[in-house]
Design a protein around this motif. Structure first.
Motif, PDB file in Angstrom:
ATOM      1  N   UNK A   1       0.936  -1.015  -0.102  1.00  0.00           N
ATOM      2  CA  UNK A   1       0.069   0.104   0.123  1.00  0.00           C
ATOM      3  C   UNK A   1       1.008   1.097  -0.045  1.00  0.00           C
ATOM      4  N   UNK A   2       0.754   2.010  -0.978  1.00  0.00           N
ATOM      5  CA  UNK A   2       1.502   3.087  -0.835  1.00  0.00           C
ATOM      6  C   UNK A   2       0.794   4.428  -1.685  1.00  0.00           C
ATOM      7  N   UNK A   3       1.219   5.555  -2.277  1.00  0.00           N
ATOM      8  CA  UNK A   3       0.755   6.645  -2.934  1.00  0.00           C
ATOM      9  C   UNK A   3       0.621   6.346  -4.536  1.00  0.00           C
ATOM     10  N   UNK A   4       1.080   5.334  -4.813  1.00  0.00           N
ATOM     11  CA  UNK A   4       1.101   5.091  -6.139  1.00  0.00           C
ATOM     12  C   UNK A   4      -0.312   4.457  -6.846  1.00  0.00           C
ATOM     13  N   UNK A   5      -0.922   5.322  -7.838  1.00  0.00           N
ATOM     14  CA  UNK A   5      -2.267   4.606  -8.185  1.00  0.00           C
ATOM     15  C   UNK A   5      -2.282   3.920  -9.682  1.00  0.00           C
ATOM     16  N   UNK A   6      -2.367   2.681  -9.828  1.00  0.00           N
ATOM     17  CA  UNK A   6      -2.767   2.063 -11.045  1.00  0.00           C
ATOM     18  C   UNK A   6      -3.994   2.635 -11.864  1.00  0.00           C
ATOM     19  N   UNK A   7      -3.771   3.384 -12.627  1.00  0.00           N
ATOM     20  CA  UNK A   7      -4.776   3.870 -13.275  1.00  0.00           C
ATOM     21  C   UNK A   7      -5.868   2.878 -14.411  1.00  0.00           C
ATOM     22  N   UNK A   8      -7.147   3.236 -14.213  1.00  0.00           N
ATOM     23  CA  UNK A   8      -7.795   2.303 -15.013  1.00  0.00           C
ATOM     24  C   UNK A   8      -8.176   0.933 -14.759  1.00  0.00           C
ATOM     25  N   UNK A   9      -8.082   0.610 -13.314  1.00  0.00           N
ATOM     26  CA  UNK A   9      -8.305  -0.625 -12.673  1.00  0.00           C
ATOM     27  C   UNK A   9      -9.186  -0.911 -11.686  1.00  0.00           C
ATOM     28  N   UNK A  10     -10.089  -1.850 -11.524  1.00  0.00           N
ATOM     29  CA  UNK A  10     -10.784  -2.226 -10.439  1.00  0.00           C
ATOM     30  C   UNK A  10     -10.138  -3.205  -9.660  1.00  0.00           C
ATOM     31  N   UNK A  11      -9.681  -2.837  -8.356  1.00  0.00           N
ATOM     32  CA  UNK A  11      -8.985  -3.799  -7.453  1.00  0.00           C
ATOM     33  C   UNK A  11      -9.541  -4.834  -6.680  1.00  0.00           C
ATOM     34  N   UNK A  12     -10.792  -4.475  -6.003  1.00  0.00           N
ATOM     35  CA  UNK A  12     -11.277  -5.437  -5.026  1.00  0.00           C
ATOM     36  C   UNK A  12     -12.785  -4.970  -4.934  1.00  0.00           C
ATOM     37  N   UNK A  13     -13.385  -6.017  -3.957  1.00  0.00           N
ATOM     38  CA  UNK A  13     -14.742  -5.981  -3.666  1.00  0.00           C
ATOM     39  C   UNK A  13     -14.740  -5.999  -2.072  1.00  0.00           C
ATOM     40  N   UNK A  14     -15.646  -5.341  -1.313  1.00  0.00           N
ATOM     41  CA  UNK A  14     -15.725  -5.746   0.030  1.00  0.00           C
ATOM     42  C   UNK A  14     -17.275  -5.384   0.471  1.00  0.00           C
ATOM     43  N   UNK A  15     -17.557  -6.005   1.669  1.00  0.00           N
ATOM     44  CA  UNK A  15     -18.790  -5.768   1.965  1.00  0.00           C
ATOM     45  C   UNK A  15     -18.913  -5.369   3.473  1.00  0.00           C
ATOM     46  N   UNK A  16     -19.877  -4.555   3.735  1.00  0.00           N
ATOM     47  CA  UNK A  16     -20.201  -4.109   5.070  1.00  0.00           C
ATOM     48  C   UNK A  16     -21.700  -4.559   5.918  1.00  0.00           C
ATOM     49  N   UNK A  17     -21.598  -5.339   6.715  1.00  0.00           N
ATOM     50  CA  UNK A  17     -22.702  -5.810   7.114  1.00  0.00           C
ATOM     51  C   UNK A  17     -23.617  -4.845   8.281  1.00  0.00           C
ATOM     52  N   UNK A  18     -24.712  -5.181   8.592  1.00  0.00           N
ATOM     53  CA  UNK A  18     -25.448  -4.737   9.586  1.00  0.00           C
ATOM     54  C   UNK A  18     -25.766  -3.232   9.399  1.00  0.00           C
ATOM     55  N   UNK A  19     -26.247  -3.027   8.369  1.00  0.00           N
ATOM     56  CA  UNK A  19     -26.437  -1.669   7.901  1.00  0.00           C
ATOM     57  C   UNK A  19     -28.173  -1.402   7.836  1.00  0.00           C
ATOM     58  N   UNK A  20     -28.485  -0.181   8.409  1.00  0.00           N
ATOM     59  CA  UNK A  20     -29.947   0.318   8.585  1.00  0.00           C
ATOM     60  C   UNK A  20     -29.961   1.282   7.347  1.00  0.00           C
TER      61      UNK A  20
END
Length: 437
Positions: A287-306
């Motif tokens: 993890x750093x301050x460099x950005x790979x342009x034009x890419x989707x990296x990951x998916x995450x989910x947050x539970x217990x949402x109202x």
């Protein structure tokens, strides 16, 4: 110099402590090792303080004896020489004597923090004396000698930097420095803890204060994965993340990191690497301050949402309506995750329903209110600036058969969020993996 943090599972048994010592001995250069409490210890200490809070000192005493017996077993198994066993046994005895003495006092938050902080003191002493026994030259430095927060409970960086430099200059010859994560002193000089991210936060603060080459966070998984391996098969580690991308993933459900724990490293441009103690040769995630342009990296989910919808027929061009809505959530110190507005209503989500009844009561003064409980926020993270055409279409296409309650896009350049029912969580995660990766 690198800062290396080892979590509770990494030092969770005598064998894992041996593995960490062996791994540390292979590191090049001078390293600072930040250690969490052995897995399960903090929970046990919190059980003890919970019993004290209820006034059940007999239960607290029973729990202390049970935890002490566990550490007696660790000492017996971890050390070989009688000399080492005698030395560490005296230290363990002293620490538990301190816990028992604290437990005699009336419960207070100060007592709780002092007791809970003993977990990291136990683990660092175990690792330090084992490393000495196998012929290394470790230095054990108490986090209470340099880690301090100010009046706002934020790290006191001038103090931390000054103290660390003073300690390093006085140490002499050593192979590695061992210190505790999580614990600190507050501005009044009392034992406290770093609430946000615990030991990861400690490592990040030390890395920033010393301008370290890198902060390595060792856990029991080989980096941050592109989806949740508990629900999706054949996930893979993301090799590189921008700090903002990592923060989004952490905030929206990636448990490997706390959302704010690496902020000091980000602000001081110190790379952070997530590594696996059980597979130390795995590449992990940088993890750093460099950005790979034009890419989707990951998916995450947050539970217990109202999800909360406030509808007002008077909202059309009504100046101040949103201000009044936000003031309700500010009043009850409840953060908002997602928000969408229309001419006559506003929908938003929260993940803390502690004060939900009071919030609803106040919101009903502004309009009609409806709720959707047991919801999940699914977020797709990457370089998603609006110039990158089609990213949102790919994510939406993956979810074409999933009912979507809300969408948030544009609030961040790194995240598209979808609110769905909990029943569809696993299906949505798997569909997104299939279509995106």
């Amino acid at each position: 110099m690198k800062v290396q943090k080892f979590g509770g599972t990494s030092v969770g048994s005598p064998q894992r402590i041996r593995d960490v010592a062996s791994l540390v001995s292979s590191f090049e250069g001078k390293n600072i090792i930040v250690v969490s409490a052995m897995s399960g210890t903090t929970n046990s200490l919190l059980e003890i303080t919970s019993a004290l809070e209820k006034g059940d000192k007999a239960k607290a005493s029973e729990l202390i004896d049970k935890l002490e017996a566990k550490y007696q077993d660790v000492v017996s198994e971890l050390y070989v020489s009688s000399e080492s066993k005698t030395k560490i046994q005296k230290i363990i005895d002293d620490i538990f004597s301190e816990i028992k003495e604290l437990a005699k006092s009336s419960y207070s938050s100060k007592i709780e923090k002092a007791i809970v902080g003993k977990g990291e003191i136990l683990s660092t002493n175990l690792l330090f004396h084992h490393m000495e026994e196998i012929g290394l030259k470790p230095a054990l430095v108490s986090a209470l000698d340099f880690m301090k927060t100010d009046e706002n409970n934020e790290p006191d960086f001038p103090y931390i930097k000054s103290k660390l430099k003073e300690i390093l200059s006085d140490l002499g010859d050593f192979d590695v420095i061992i210190t505790q994560g999580f614990i600190c002193l507050n501005h009044q000089g009392e034992i406290d803890n770093l609430l946000r991210g615990g030991s990861d936060y400690t490592a990040s603060i030390i890395g920033a204060a010393l301008k370290a080459d890198e902060v390595d966070i060792w856990t029991d998984i080989d980096g941050m994965h592109n989806n949740d391996p508990r629900f999706v098969e054949e996930t893979s580690p993301v090799h590189n993340l921008h700090f903002e991308e990592a923060a989004e993933l952490a905030y929206f459900g990636a448990k490997i990191l706390h959302p704010t724990c690496i902020l000091p490293a980000k602000l001081h441009n110190i790379p952070v690497r997530l590594l696996n103690t059980m597979e130390p040769k795995a590449e992990g995630t940088l993890i750093n301050n460099e950005l790979a342009q034009g890419s989707i990296k990951a998916v995450a989910a947050k539970d217990n949402i109202t999800a909360i919808k406030i509808k007002s027929s008077r909202m059309l061009l009504a100046y101040g309506f949103l201000k009044k809505v936000f003031e309700v959530f500010e009043k009850y110190r409840t953060p908002i995750d997602m928000i969408a507005t229309s001419e006559v209503g506003v929908s938003l989500t929260i993940d803390d329903d502690t004060n939900l009844d009071s919030i609803i009561s106040d919101l009903e003064k502004l309009g009609s209110v409806s709720l959707d409980r047991n919801m999940v926020i699914i977020c797709v993270v990457g370089d998603l600036e609006w110039q990158n055409k089609g990213f949102e279409a790919r994510a939406l296409d993956a979810l074409r058969n999933i009912p979507v309650r809300m969408i948030s896009y544009g609030g961040s350049n790194y995240n598209i969020s979808f609110l769905i029912d909990k029943a569809n969580k696993t299906k949505a995660l798997r569909l997104l993996s299939y279509h995106l990766f």
